[in-house]
Design a protein around this motif. Structure first.
Motif, PDB file in Angstrom:
ATOM      1  N   GLY A 110       0.881  -1.035  -0.022  1.00 11.08           N
ATOM      2  CA  GLY A 110       0.057  -0.058  -0.146  1.00 11.08           C
ATOM      3  C   GLY A 110       0.830   1.216  -0.011  1.00 11.08           C
ATOM      4  O   GLY A 110       2.126   1.019   0.048  1.00 11.08           O
ATOM      5  N   ASN A 111      -0.026   2.386  -0.109  1.00  6.81           N
ATOM      6  CA  ASN A 111       0.968   3.675  -0.327  1.00  6.81           C
ATOM      7  C   ASN A 111       1.950   4.193   0.858  1.00  6.81           C
ATOM      8  O   ASN A 111       2.942   4.535   0.810  1.00  6.81           O
ATOM      9  CB  ASN A 111      -0.049   5.041  -0.505  1.00  6.81           C
ATOM     10  CG  ASN A 111      -1.016   4.928   0.775  1.00  6.81           C
ATOM     11  OD1 ASN A 111      -1.148   4.076   1.592  1.00  6.81           O
ATOM     12  ND2 ASN A 111      -1.786   6.017   0.784  1.00  6.81           N
ATOM     13  N   LYS A 112       1.475   3.570   2.184  1.00  4.70           N
ATOM     14  CA  LYS A 112       2.360   3.953   3.316  1.00  4.70           C
ATOM     15  C   LYS A 112       3.902   3.062   3.269  1.00  4.70           C
ATOM     16  O   LYS A 112       4.709   3.792   3.920  1.00  4.70           O
ATOM     17  CB  LYS A 112       1.601   3.613   4.510  1.00  4.70           C
ATOM     18  CG  LYS A 112       0.215   4.554   4.881  1.00  4.70           C
ATOM     19  CD  LYS A 112       0.509   6.109   4.811  1.00  4.70           C
ATOM     20  CE  LYS A 112      -0.633   6.766   4.983  1.00  4.70           C
ATOM     21  NZ  LYS A 112      -1.632   6.634   3.882  1.00  4.70           N
ATOM     22  N   THR A 120      -6.814   7.954  -4.419  1.00  2.95           N
ATOM     23  CA  THR A 120      -7.394   8.437  -3.399  1.00  2.95           C
ATOM     24  C   THR A 120      -6.644   9.218  -2.290  1.00  2.95           C
ATOM     25  O   THR A 120      -5.016   9.171  -2.576  1.00  2.95           O
ATOM     26  CB  THR A 120      -7.541   6.877  -2.411  1.00  2.95           C
ATOM     27  OG1 THR A 120      -8.116   5.878  -3.384  1.00  2.95           O
ATOM     28  CG2 THR A 120      -8.518   7.176  -1.474  1.00  2.95           C
ATOM     29  N   SER A 121      -7.146  10.355  -1.874  1.00  2.00           N
ATOM     30  CA  SER A 121      -6.258  11.137  -1.185  1.00  2.00           C
ATOM     31  C   SER A 121      -7.036  11.881   0.110  1.00  2.00           C
ATOM     32  O   SER A 121      -8.264  12.102   0.186  1.00  2.00           O
ATOM     33  CB  SER A 121      -6.319  12.370  -2.028  1.00  2.00           C
ATOM     34  OG  SER A 121      -5.838  13.517  -1.645  1.00  2.00           O
ATOM     35  N   GLY A 122      -6.146  11.839   1.012  1.00  2.00           N
ATOM     36  CA  GLY A 122      -6.588  12.680   2.264  1.00  2.00           C
ATOM     37  C   GLY A 122      -5.710  13.772   2.311  1.00  2.00           C
ATOM     38  O   GLY A 122      -5.398  14.524   3.452  1.00  2.00           O
ATOM     39  N   GLY A 123      -5.024  13.906   1.321  1.00  2.00           N
ATOM     40  CA  GLY A 123      -4.012  15.322   1.143  1.00  2.00           C
ATOM     41  C   GLY A 123      -2.633  14.754   0.907  1.00  2.00           C
ATOM     42  O   GLY A 123      -1.776  15.719   0.433  1.00  2.00           O
ATOM     43  N   LYS A 124      -2.026  13.784   1.725  1.00  5.78           N
ATOM     44  CA  LYS A 124      -0.541  13.588   1.906  1.00  5.78           C
ATOM     45  C   LYS A 124      -0.051  13.384   0.496  1.00  5.78           C
ATOM     46  O   LYS A 124       0.776  13.925   0.133  1.00  5.78           O
ATOM     47  CB  LYS A 124      -0.417  12.709   2.916  1.00  5.78           C
ATOM     48  CG  LYS A 124      -0.713  13.086   4.335  1.00  5.78           C
ATOM     49  CD  LYS A 124      -0.298  12.392   5.524  1.00  5.78           C
ATOM     50  CE  LYS A 124      -0.636  10.900   5.698  1.00  5.78           C
ATOM     51  NZ  LYS A 124      -2.146  10.776   6.041  1.00  5.78           N
ATOM     52  N   GLY A 125      -0.530  11.994   0.104  1.00  5.79           N
ATOM     53  CA  GLY A 125       0.161  11.587  -1.064  1.00  5.79           C
ATOM     54  C   GLY A 125      -0.242  12.464  -2.177  1.00  5.79           C
ATOM     55  O   GLY A 125       0.690  12.705  -3.063  1.00  5.79           O
ATOM     56  N   GLN A 126      -1.301  13.141  -2.316  1.00  4.82           N
ATOM     57  CA  GLN A 126      -1.924  13.850  -3.441  1.00  4.82           C
ATOM     58  C   GLN A 126      -0.813  15.308  -3.559  1.00  4.82           C
ATOM     59  O   GLN A 126      -0.522  15.799  -4.552  1.00  4.82           O
ATOM     60  CB  GLN A 126      -3.075  14.396  -3.387  1.00  4.82           C
ATOM     61  CG  GLN A 126      -3.654  15.095  -4.595  1.00  4.82           C
ATOM     62  CD  GLN A 126      -5.287  15.609  -4.303  1.00  4.82           C
ATOM     63  OE1 GLN A 126      -5.745  15.296  -3.337  1.00  4.82           O
ATOM     64  NE2 GLN A 126      -5.672  16.375  -5.362  1.00  4.82           N
ATOM     65  N   HIS A 176      -3.248   2.527  -7.468  1.00  2.00           N
ATOM     66  CA  HIS A 176      -3.973   1.560  -6.490  1.00  2.00           C
ATOM     67  C   HIS A 176      -3.134   1.791  -5.371  1.00  2.00           C
ATOM     68  O   HIS A 176      -1.998   1.208  -5.196  1.00  2.00           O
ATOM     69  CB  HIS A 176      -3.882   0.268  -7.099  1.00  2.00           C
ATOM     70  CG  HIS A 176      -4.634  -0.717  -6.322  1.00  2.00           C
ATOM     71  ND1 HIS A 176      -4.731  -0.663  -4.920  1.00  2.00           N
ATOM     72  CD2 HIS A 176      -5.056  -2.031  -6.569  1.00  2.00           C
ATOM     73  CE1 HIS A 176      -5.594  -1.865  -4.505  1.00  2.00           C
ATOM     74  NE2 HIS A 176      -5.693  -2.423  -5.445  1.00  2.00           N
ATOM     75  N   THR A 177      -3.658   2.475  -4.341  1.00  2.00           N
ATOM     76  CA  THR A 177      -2.856   2.788  -2.951  1.00  2.00           C
ATOM     77  C   THR A 177      -3.052   1.724  -1.904  1.00  2.00           C
ATOM     78  O   THR A 177      -2.463   1.706  -0.973  1.00  2.00           O
ATOM     79  CB  THR A 177      -3.445   4.208  -2.378  1.00  2.00           C
ATOM     80  OG1 THR A 177      -4.864   4.045  -2.460  1.00  2.00           O
ATOM     81  CG2 THR A 177      -2.984   5.094  -3.063  1.00  2.00           C
ATOM     82  N   GLY A 178      -3.426   0.665  -2.252  1.00  2.00           N
ATOM     83  CA  GLY A 178      -3.431  -0.714  -1.324  1.00  2.00           C
ATOM     84  C   GLY A 178      -4.800  -0.754  -0.470  1.00  2.00           C
ATOM     85  O   GLY A 178      -5.991  -0.441  -1.070  1.00  2.00           O
ATOM     86  N   GLY A 179      -5.069  -1.100   0.859  1.00  2.00           N
ATOM     87  CA  GLY A 179      -5.844  -1.178   1.521  1.00  2.00           C
ATOM     88  C   GLY A 179      -6.562  -2.643   1.574  1.00  2.00           C
ATOM     89  O   GLY A 179      -7.702  -2.643   2.024  1.00  2.00           O
TER      90      GLY A 179
END
Ligand SMILES: Cc1ncc(COP(=O)(O)O)c(C=O)c1O
Length: 358
Positions: A64-66, A204-210, A327-330
């Motif tokens: 995933g993205n993290k 998908t974004s909560g702001g960090k990766g974006q 695809h950021t995972g999850g």
């Protein structure tokens, strides 16, 4: 080493890589991740051309993205010789799972203080956290999280071990932006090798990766549009993204600023709230799984793919465009929603091909 004045805009992808390389990091993720064209999906939809950037395959307990972000985030715990990482996170956090896996790889222990009530039989990320051996505390609210964190820090110190609290330190945000600045360059180089170029990048974004995608667009002076899709009502994403991008630019020593007006964010696929499965997300997951054999999750990537499908139908994304879907995972979340997904899968049918193509 390159001097700051060597970095005049527009930068090449190589120069962006050199900029990112000025920051300390710990190798953890499996990189580069694959980029694959979703040909069956595109054909069924009658366009656009869609590529999947498989950041669900970054490794470390389902990826995933993290996993990308942790390469920057784990520098400080290693430098400080932390022995126990303590984190306050949401109940089903993907970040928690990947951080526990990273800590294990680096020889550290973890304590998770998760907000929420665990189900009688923990599944998905909760199950993986247990397998990875994290010490887990479930608490009802943020106040209790703070209290338990303090208690755990005291206890770990009394035991003679070095604790470190990882929660919302600046590198969590900036590390994500650096990670997705690099991921975007990686994707563009992969696209170039295939003779393709994106018109849109969906993530998908909560702001960090974006923030990293927006930075890549600006530093490369690239024409593609970054469409972030938020899956929670918690943040006002454009100002948050711009702030994180600007903090990252300051760290890199670049005299560039991102304005919130540059950040495109769609917030109409959250449904009842963060963590709630929507019918559109289930449909989007089934479509992706049955055309491409790729598993999305119902809380993040399924909702973002549902947004992309709506945007194609509404003409926001033209049929002759080229799209990269990150695809950021999850994916472990599918096991936490097994019954809902099974019920949906039992009656789902692929839509007929548009334009009668097969
Ligand atoms: C699967 C998945 N996608 C996307 C995101 C959002 O990423 P960011 O926090 O970098 O905006 C998260 C964050 O928790 C996530 O778990």
């Amino acid at each position: 080493m390159d001097r700051i004045e060597d970095f005049a805009l527009p930068l090449s992808t190589g120069a962006v890589r050199r900029l990112v390389a000025t920051q300390p990091r710990v190798p953890l993720a499996t990189l580069p991740t694959p980029l694959q064209e979703a040909k069956h999906l595109s054909r069924l939809l009658g366009g656009p051309r869609i590529f999947l950037k498989r950041d669900d395959m970054t490794g470390m307990a389902f990826g995933g993205n993290k996993s990308r972000n942790l390469e920057f985030r784990m520098v400080e715990p290693l430098r400080a010789k932390a022995e126990v990482l303590i984190m306050a996170l949401e109940l089903t956090s993907n970040s928690a799972r990947q951080t526990v896996a990273a800590a294990n790889r680096l020889g550290m222990r973890t304590v998770l203080v998760l907000k929420g009530e665990p189900p009688p039989e923990p599944q998905g990320n909760l199950l993986v956290n247990e397998l990875l051996g994290a010490e887990i505390h479930y608490v009802p609210d943020r106040e209790a999280q703070k209290r338990v964190i303090d208690e755990v820090v005291d206890r770990v110190r009394r035991e003679g071990r070095r604790p470190m609290v990882l929660t919302s330190e600046p590198i969590f945000d900036i590390g994500s932006a650096l990670a997705y600045l690099e991921s975007t360059v990686e994707m563009l180089e992969q696209m170039d090798a295939l003779g393709a170029y994106p018109d849109f990048v969906y993530m998908t974004s909560g702001g960090k990766g974006q923030a990293g995608l927006v930075l890549a667009k600006r530093l490369l002076e690239a024409p593609f549009l970054v469409h972030g899709v938020t899956v929670s009502y918690e943040y006002d994403v454009p100002p948050r993204t711009a702030q994180i991008a600007n903090d990252t630019l300051a760290l890199l020593g670049l005299d560039v600023r991102i304005d919130p007006a540059e950040v495109i964010s769609f917030g109409d696929h959250v449904g009842p709230g963060y963590g709630h499965v929507t019918e559109a997300s289930l449909d989007a997951m089934a479509l992706m799984a049955r055309t491409e054999g790729v598993v999305l999750d119902p809380i993040y990537t399924g909702k973002t793919f549902a947004a992309l499908l709506d945007h194609i139908n509404e003409g926001i994304v033209p049929r002759d465009a080229t799209v990269v879907f990150v695809h950021t995972g999850g994916t472990p979340a599918i096991f936490s929603h097994a019954e809902t997904i099974r019920r949906h899968a039992a009656t789902y049918h692929l839509p007929p091909p548009r334009n009668g193509t097969k």
